[in-house]
Design an enzyme around this catalytic site. Structure first.
Site, PDB file in Angstrom:
ATOM      1  N   GLU A   1       0.845  -1.207   0.000  1.00 41.20           N
ATOM      2  CA  GLU A   1       0.000   0.000   0.000  1.00 41.20           C
ATOM      3  C   GLU A   1       0.875   1.249   0.000  1.00 41.20           C
ATOM      4  O   GLU A   1       0.571   2.228  -0.672  1.00 41.20           O
ATOM      5  CB  GLU A   1      -0.952   0.007   1.201  1.00 41.20           C
ATOM      6  CG  GLU A   1      -1.971  -1.119   1.195  1.00 41.20           C
ATOM      7  CD  GLU A   1      -2.755  -1.207  -0.112  1.00 41.20           C
ATOM      8  OE1 GLU A   1      -3.176  -0.161  -0.637  1.00 41.20           O
ATOM      9  OE2 GLU A   1      -2.913  -2.327  -0.633  1.00 41.20           O
TER      10      GLU A   1
ATOM     11  N   TRP B   1       1.685   1.860  -3.359  1.00 42.68           N
ATOM     12  CA  TRP B   1       0.700   2.610  -4.156  1.00 42.68           C
ATOM     13  C   TRP B   1       0.927   4.117  -4.014  1.00 42.68           C
ATOM     14  O   TRP B   1       0.800   4.876  -4.969  1.00 42.68           O
ATOM     15  CB  TRP B   1      -0.736   2.247  -3.742  1.00 42.68           C
ATOM     16  CG  TRP B   1      -1.243   1.056  -4.487  1.00 42.68           C
ATOM     17  CD1 TRP B   1      -1.310  -0.215  -4.034  1.00 42.68           C
ATOM     18  CD2 TRP B   1      -1.748   1.030  -5.847  1.00 42.68           C
ATOM     19  NE1 TRP B   1      -1.816  -1.041  -5.011  1.00 42.68           N
ATOM     20  CE2 TRP B   1      -2.096  -0.302  -6.131  1.00 42.68           C
ATOM     21  CE3 TRP B   1      -1.929   1.996  -6.841  1.00 42.68           C
ATOM     22  CZ2 TRP B   1      -2.619  -0.697  -7.361  1.00 42.68           C
ATOM     23  CZ3 TRP B   1      -2.448   1.608  -8.069  1.00 42.68           C
ATOM     24  CH2 TRP B   1      -2.786   0.282  -8.324  1.00 42.68           C
TER      25      TRP B   1
ATOM     26  N   TRP C   1     -20.191  13.440 -19.619  1.00 42.57           N
ATOM     27  CA  TRP C   1     -20.475  13.734 -18.200  1.00 42.57           C
ATOM     28  C   TRP C   1     -21.744  14.569 -18.077  1.00 42.57           C
ATOM     29  O   TRP C   1     -22.042  15.372 -18.961  1.00 42.57           O
ATOM     30  CB  TRP C   1     -19.314  14.503 -17.553  1.00 42.57           C
ATOM     31  CG  TRP C   1     -17.990  13.816 -17.601  1.00 42.57           C
ATOM     32  CD1 TRP C   1     -16.870  14.232 -18.257  1.00 42.57           C
ATOM     33  CD2 TRP C   1     -17.632  12.585 -16.949  1.00 42.57           C
ATOM     34  NE1 TRP C   1     -15.839  13.336 -18.059  1.00 42.57           N
ATOM     35  CE2 TRP C   1     -16.278  12.311 -17.257  1.00 42.57           C
ATOM     36  CE3 TRP C   1     -18.311  11.674 -16.136  1.00 42.57           C
ATOM     37  CZ2 TRP C   1     -15.594  11.194 -16.798  1.00 42.57           C
ATOM     38  CZ3 TRP C   1     -17.629  10.561 -15.673  1.00 42.57           C
ATOM     39  CH2 TRP C   1     -16.303  10.329 -15.994  1.00 42.57           C
TER      40      TRP C   1
ATOM     41  N   ASN D   1     -10.536   3.501   2.923  1.00 49.36           N
ATOM     42  CA  ASN D   1     -10.175   3.304   1.519  1.00 49.36           C
ATOM     43  C   ASN D   1     -11.260   2.569   0.712  1.00 49.36           C
ATOM     44  O   ASN D   1     -11.592   2.961  -0.402  1.00 49.36           O
ATOM     45  CB  ASN D   1      -8.855   2.545   1.414  1.00 49.36           C
ATOM     46  CG  ASN D   1      -8.456   2.323  -0.031  1.00 49.36           C
ATOM     47  OD1 ASN D   1      -8.280   3.268  -0.780  1.00 49.36           O
ATOM     48  ND2 ASN D   1      -8.363   1.060  -0.434  1.00 49.36           N
TER      49      ASN D   1
ATOM     50  N   TRP E   1     -15.195  12.904 -12.790  1.00 54.72           N
ATOM     51  CA  TRP E   1     -14.350  12.552 -11.640  1.00 54.72           C
ATOM     52  C   TRP E   1     -13.624  13.752 -11.058  1.00 54.72           C
ATOM     53  O   TRP E   1     -13.303  13.786  -9.874  1.00 54.72           O
ATOM     54  CB  TRP E   1     -13.345  11.450 -12.028  1.00 54.72           C
ATOM     55  CG  TRP E   1     -12.354  11.837 -13.100  1.00 54.72           C
ATOM     56  CD1 TRP E   1     -12.484  11.666 -14.438  1.00 54.72           C
ATOM     57  CD2 TRP E   1     -11.082  12.481 -12.917  1.00 54.72           C
ATOM     58  NE1 TRP E   1     -11.378  12.143 -15.111  1.00 54.72           N
ATOM     59  CE2 TRP E   1     -10.503  12.644 -14.197  1.00 54.72           C
ATOM     60  CE3 TRP E   1     -10.374  12.921 -11.806  1.00 54.72           C
ATOM     61  CZ2 TRP E   1      -9.255  13.247 -14.398  1.00 54.72           C
ATOM     62  CZ3 TRP E   1      -9.130  13.522 -12.001  1.00 54.72           C
ATOM     63  CH2 TRP E   1      -8.587  13.679 -13.284  1.00 54.72           C
TER      64      TRP E   1
ATOM     65  N   TRP F   1      -8.644   8.689  -8.165  1.00 59.73           N
ATOM     66  CA  TRP F   1      -9.897   9.059  -8.856  1.00 59.73           C
ATOM     67  C   TRP F   1      -9.859   8.574 -10.305  1.00 59.73           C
ATOM     68  O   TRP F   1     -10.841   8.020 -10.812  1.00 59.73           O
ATOM     69  CB  TRP F   1     -10.134  10.575  -8.779  1.00 59.73           C
ATOM     70  CG  TRP F   1     -10.897  10.932  -7.543  1.00 59.73           C
ATOM     71  CD1 TRP F   1     -10.380  11.348  -6.354  1.00 59.73           C
ATOM     72  CD2 TRP F   1     -12.324  10.842  -7.351  1.00 59.73           C
ATOM     73  NE1 TRP F   1     -11.388  11.524  -5.443  1.00 59.73           N
ATOM     74  CE2 TRP F   1     -12.585  11.240  -6.016  1.00 59.73           C
ATOM     75  CE3 TRP F   1     -13.404  10.488  -8.164  1.00 59.73           C
ATOM     76  CZ2 TRP F   1     -13.885  11.278  -5.493  1.00 59.73           C
ATOM     77  CZ3 TRP F   1     -14.685  10.527  -7.637  1.00 59.73           C
ATOM     78  CH2 TRP F   1     -14.925  10.913  -6.320  1.00 59.73           C
TER      79      TRP F   1
HETATM   80  P1  FAD Z   1      -3.141   2.027   5.247  1.00 59.28           P
HETATM   81  O1  FAD Z   1      -4.002   0.946   4.724  1.00 59.28           O
HETATM   82  O2  FAD Z   1      -2.616   1.871   6.615  1.00 59.28           O
HETATM   83  O3  FAD Z   1      -1.956   2.184   4.190  1.00 59.28           O
HETATM   84  C1  FAD Z   1      -0.664   2.692   4.530  1.00 59.28           C
HETATM   85  C2  FAD Z   1      -0.331   3.868   3.637  1.00 59.28           C
HETATM   86  O4  FAD Z   1      -0.285   3.454   2.269  1.00 59.28           O
HETATM   87  C3  FAD Z   1      -1.351   4.985   3.666  1.00 59.28           C
HETATM   88  O5  FAD Z   1      -1.166   5.824   4.796  1.00 59.28           O
HETATM   89  C4  FAD Z   1      -1.101   5.683   2.339  1.00 59.28           C
HETATM   90  O6  FAD Z   1      -0.005   6.565   2.414  1.00 59.28           O
HETATM   91  C5  FAD Z   1      -0.728   4.523   1.431  1.00 59.28           C
HETATM   92  N1  FAD Z   1      -1.889   4.053   0.655  1.00 59.28           N
HETATM   93  C6  FAD Z   1      -2.808   3.129   1.014  1.00 59.28           C
HETATM   94  N2  FAD Z   1      -3.691   2.920   0.001  1.00 59.28           N
HETATM   95  C7  FAD Z   1      -3.318   3.742  -1.000  1.00 59.28           C
HETATM   96  C8  FAD Z   1      -3.822   4.007  -2.309  1.00 59.28           C
HETATM   97  N3  FAD Z   1      -4.897   3.368  -2.811  1.00 59.28           N
HETATM   98  N4  FAD Z   1      -3.204   4.940  -3.057  1.00 59.28           N
HETATM   99  C9  FAD Z   1      -2.123   5.611  -2.594  1.00 59.28           C
HETATM  100  N5  FAD Z   1      -1.588   5.395  -1.373  1.00 59.28           N
HETATM  101  C10 FAD Z   1      -2.177   4.477  -0.585  1.00 59.28           C
HETATM  102  N6  FAD Z   1      -4.583   8.538  -0.057  1.00 59.28           N
HETATM  103  C11 FAD Z   1      -3.917   9.641   0.341  1.00 59.28           C
HETATM  104  O7  FAD Z   1      -2.949   9.522   1.111  1.00 59.28           O
HETATM  105  N7  FAD Z   1      -4.302  10.875  -0.093  1.00 59.28           N
HETATM  106  C12 FAD Z   1      -5.362  11.060  -0.928  1.00 59.28           C
HETATM  107  O8  FAD Z   1      -5.655  12.200  -1.299  1.00 59.28           O
HETATM  108  C13 FAD Z   1      -6.102   9.916  -1.327  1.00 59.28           C
HETATM  109  N8  FAD Z   1      -7.194  10.049  -2.128  1.00 59.28           N
HETATM  110  C14 FAD Z   1      -7.883   8.911  -2.513  1.00 59.28           C
HETATM  111  C15 FAD Z   1      -8.985   9.054  -3.365  1.00 59.28           C
HETATM  112  C16 FAD Z   1      -9.701   7.929  -3.766  1.00 59.28           C
HETATM  113  C17 FAD Z   1     -10.877   8.081  -4.692  1.00 59.28           C
HETATM  114  C18 FAD Z   1      -9.312   6.661  -3.318  1.00 59.28           C
HETATM  115  C19 FAD Z   1     -10.062   5.437  -3.759  1.00 59.28           C
HETATM  116  C20 FAD Z   1      -8.210   6.506  -2.489  1.00 59.28           C
HETATM  117  C21 FAD Z   1      -7.482   7.628  -2.082  1.00 59.28           C
HETATM  118  N9  FAD Z   1      -6.362   7.510  -1.232  1.00 59.28           N
HETATM  119  C22 FAD Z   1      -5.665   8.637  -0.868  1.00 59.28           C
HETATM  120  C23 FAD Z   1      -5.817   6.195  -0.867  1.00 59.28           C
HETATM  121  C24 FAD Z   1      -6.301   5.574   0.439  1.00 59.28           C
HETATM  122  O9  FAD Z   1      -7.688   5.623   0.544  1.00 59.28           O
HETATM  123  C25 FAD Z   1      -5.679   6.207   1.685  1.00 59.28           C
HETATM  124  O10 FAD Z   1      -4.291   6.314   1.529  1.00 59.28           O
HETATM  125  C26 FAD Z   1      -5.957   5.332   2.910  1.00 59.28           C
HETATM  126  O11 FAD Z   1      -7.340   5.218   3.114  1.00 59.28           O
HETATM  127  C27 FAD Z   1      -5.290   5.935   4.118  1.00 59.28           C
HETATM  128  O12 FAD Z   1      -5.576   5.198   5.273  1.00 59.28           O
HETATM  129  P2  FAD Z   1      -4.406   4.513   6.088  1.00 59.28           P
HETATM  130  O13 FAD Z   1      -3.297   5.485   6.303  1.00 59.28           O
HETATM  131  O14 FAD Z   1      -5.026   3.912   7.300  1.00 59.28           O
HETATM  132  O15 FAD Z   1      -3.930   3.399   5.062  1.00 59.28           O
END
Ligand code: FAD
Length: 479
Positions: A278, A281, A309, A344, A362, A385
């Site tokens: 993650e 990502w 759209w 997420n 979007w 997005w």
């Molecule tokens: P954990 O599950 O603990 O993951 C650890 C770290 O991995 C996160 O803190 C984050 O830095 C990174 N991570 C996890 N999932 C993703 C992902 N899909 N994409 C990129 N990095 C990820 N994340 C953001 O940090 N900023 C945003 O602006 C953002 N916008 C999003 C918009 C949409 C439409 C979606 C579907 C996802 C988005 N995310 C974003 C990704 C993700 O939802 C969040 O990073 C996550 O929910 C953060 O929670 P956590 O720190 O507990 O994640």
């Protein structure tokens, strides 16, 4: 012996003391250190922060001020164009050098180049700091970044561990009496109205909390992460995203701590690998942004430029306010408004609903997230997005339309998450909580619900929305 000229450390998205290469290098020269943060809201190409992120920034700067003060250094706050402010401070303190950590994003690099030029003969020292791996290390044969996650992540891993995180400087020499703005005068936190109560309730920005959160998560919370990370009804994720966003913790600190935990507790290895992917990502999204600076505005797949759209202000407003009539969508949007984050899995569901069921561009959703997320990230937000919308890199195919009822039933089976954020549905039994409109009048009455009065009917029927989305997609598919 003459004492060394002061060193300026320019803080940006790296609001920490440990694993801060620029701060450590400046401290190691034994020169007096001036730490500086510039609020520069007019840089072309750098997106001004949204409301929730401004709140976070204010709190995070306060935490940094306190940590630095504890070491005898004050954080100088100035507002304006970074190159003008830094060049003028350098003259004021007769700086011998300016240090900063790079941000691998084109507009930030342009600003840094302007700063270097404005400094004339003053030495500048730049360090990588916001990524595990520099984008230049991961290119394909055409010298472009990789657009598919799995090979990207494989390549990152093949490079081995990133360098070990650096310690915080043992000693810093400060300089006294340098003029600074007062943080309150920047008005980063909302006052009238003060909508930040939920943010204060849920978060404590700053490096100390980021480190504590990582430690606690790796010490126990991570067990079961691979499955629990999809469950909005559980506390199954690290909640590190805003801390990472503002650089209160570095990705390589997370990487090394996670690898250490995996070595200490081998049964946790697969959960830790998932967690690291993650983090991968985040890295992937930022590498993508490095290649595509206009990621927040341009469809990566140009065929989507012709997508039909809909401009539907009423539906957009219902979505923003958590009033769509779909409990899982409404719960997510209300969680976002209250806490500044959203789980997420639910981010994917609400984004899909906006783009597919409502056929709203979007970019409207991305902008709303940008304004309301405390972790709003210039890479992760638009990249995700575009991924959900189907127009991005390595995107989910457009025809995969999330069913908000099934998503709710699968990932919030007992309705715990919905009941928390949509309290008007609290009394509904589990089998109806994700589709209240299927309840009988008697069931609704005994749960205290009047559809259309205290909870909306669905703004669009799932089947109709799905078919309309597929037809819209068919209209651009062969272009
Ligand atoms: P954990 O599950 O603990 O993951 C650890 C770290 O991995 C996160 O803190 C984050 O830095 C990174 N991570 C996890 N999932 C993703 C992902 N899909 N994409 C990129 N990095 C990820 N994340 C953001 O940090 N900023 C945003 O602006 C953002 N916008 C999003 C918009 C949409 C439409 C979606 C579907 C996802 C988005 N995310 C974003 C990704 C993700 O939802 C969040 O990073 C996550 O929910 C953060 O929670 P956590 O720190 O507990 O994640």
């Amino acid at each position: 012996m003459t004492s060394p000229r002061p060193a300026i450390v320019w803080y940006r998205e790296d609001l920490r003391l440990s694993d801060h290469p620029a701060l450590l290098a400046a401290a190691n020269t034994q020169a007096p250190v001036v730490c500086l943060f510039v609020l520069d809201e007019r840089t072309p190409g750098v997106r001004p922060l949204g409301g929730a992120a401004r709140w976070w920034l204010a709190r995070s700067l306060r935490a940094l001020q306190e940590s630095l003060r504890g070491r005898g250094v004050s954080l100088v706050l100035r507002r304006g164009s970074a190159s003008t402010v830094i060049a003028s401070l350098a003259r004021e303190v007769d700086a011998g050098a300016v240090y900063w950590n790079e941000i691998a994003q084109a507009p930030h690099q342009r600003v840094a180049d302007q700063v270097a030029a404005a400094l004339g003969g003053v030495a500048t020292h730049k360090f990588p700091g916001d990524l595990l791996v520099a984008p230049s290390q991961i290119r394909n044969k055409e010298n472009r970044g990789l657009r598919v996650f799995t090979p990207f992540w494989r390549r990152v891993q093949s490079l081995g561990d990133p360098p070990k995180p650096l310690p915080a400087p043992k000693k810093l020499n400060g300089i006294s009496a340098i003029a600074s703005d007062a943080l309150e005068d920047w008005h980063l936190e909302p006052t009238r109205p003060d909508w930040a109560g939920g943010l204060r309730e849920n978060w404590r920005p700053g490096e100390a909390t980021a480190q504590a959160r990582l430690k606690a998560f790796l010490a126990g919370g991570i067990a079961g992460y691979s499955g629990d990370r999809d469950r909005p009804d559980r506390e199954g994720t690290s909640l590190l995203s805003p801390h990472l966003r503002f650089g209160e913790i570095s990705p390589r600190q997370v990487w090394h701590a996670a690898k250490f935990a995996a070595a200490e507790h081998p049964p946790l290895s697969s959960d830790i690998d998932k967690f690291l992917s993650e983090l991968g990502w985040r890295e992937f999204c930022r590498h993508l942004l490095y290649d595509v600076p206009d990621l927040a505005t341009r469809n990566l797949q140009p065929s989507f430029d012709a997508f039909p759209w809909k401009h539907d202000t009423k539906a957009l407003r219902a979505w923003q306010r958590g009033q769509t009539g779909y409990p899982i969508v409404d719960a997510g949007m209300r969680e976002l408004w209250h806490t500044g984050v959203m789980h997420n899995r639910v981010r994917m569901v609400v984004a899909s609903f906006l783009v597919k069921h409502l056929l709203i561009d979007w970019r409207e959703g991305e902008q709303w997230f940008w304004d309301t997320l405390v972790d709003a990230d210039a890479g992760s937000n638009p990249a995700n997005w575009q991924w959900v919308a189907g127009c991005g890199a390595d995107a989910a195919p457009y025809f995969r339309v999330f069913n908000p009822i099934l998503q709710g039933e699968k990932f919030d089976a007992d309705g715990v998450y919905v009941r928390r954020w949509v309290p008007e549905l609290k009394q509904l039994p589990d089998n109806l909580i994700h589709q209240p409109w299927t309840a009988t009048p008697l069931e609704l009455a005994s749960a205290g619900i009047e559809l259309g009065k205290n909870y909306p009917r669905p703004i669009i029927e799932h089947k109709v929305g799905r078919e309309r989305a597929l037809a819209a997609y068919a209209s651009i598919r062969n272009r």
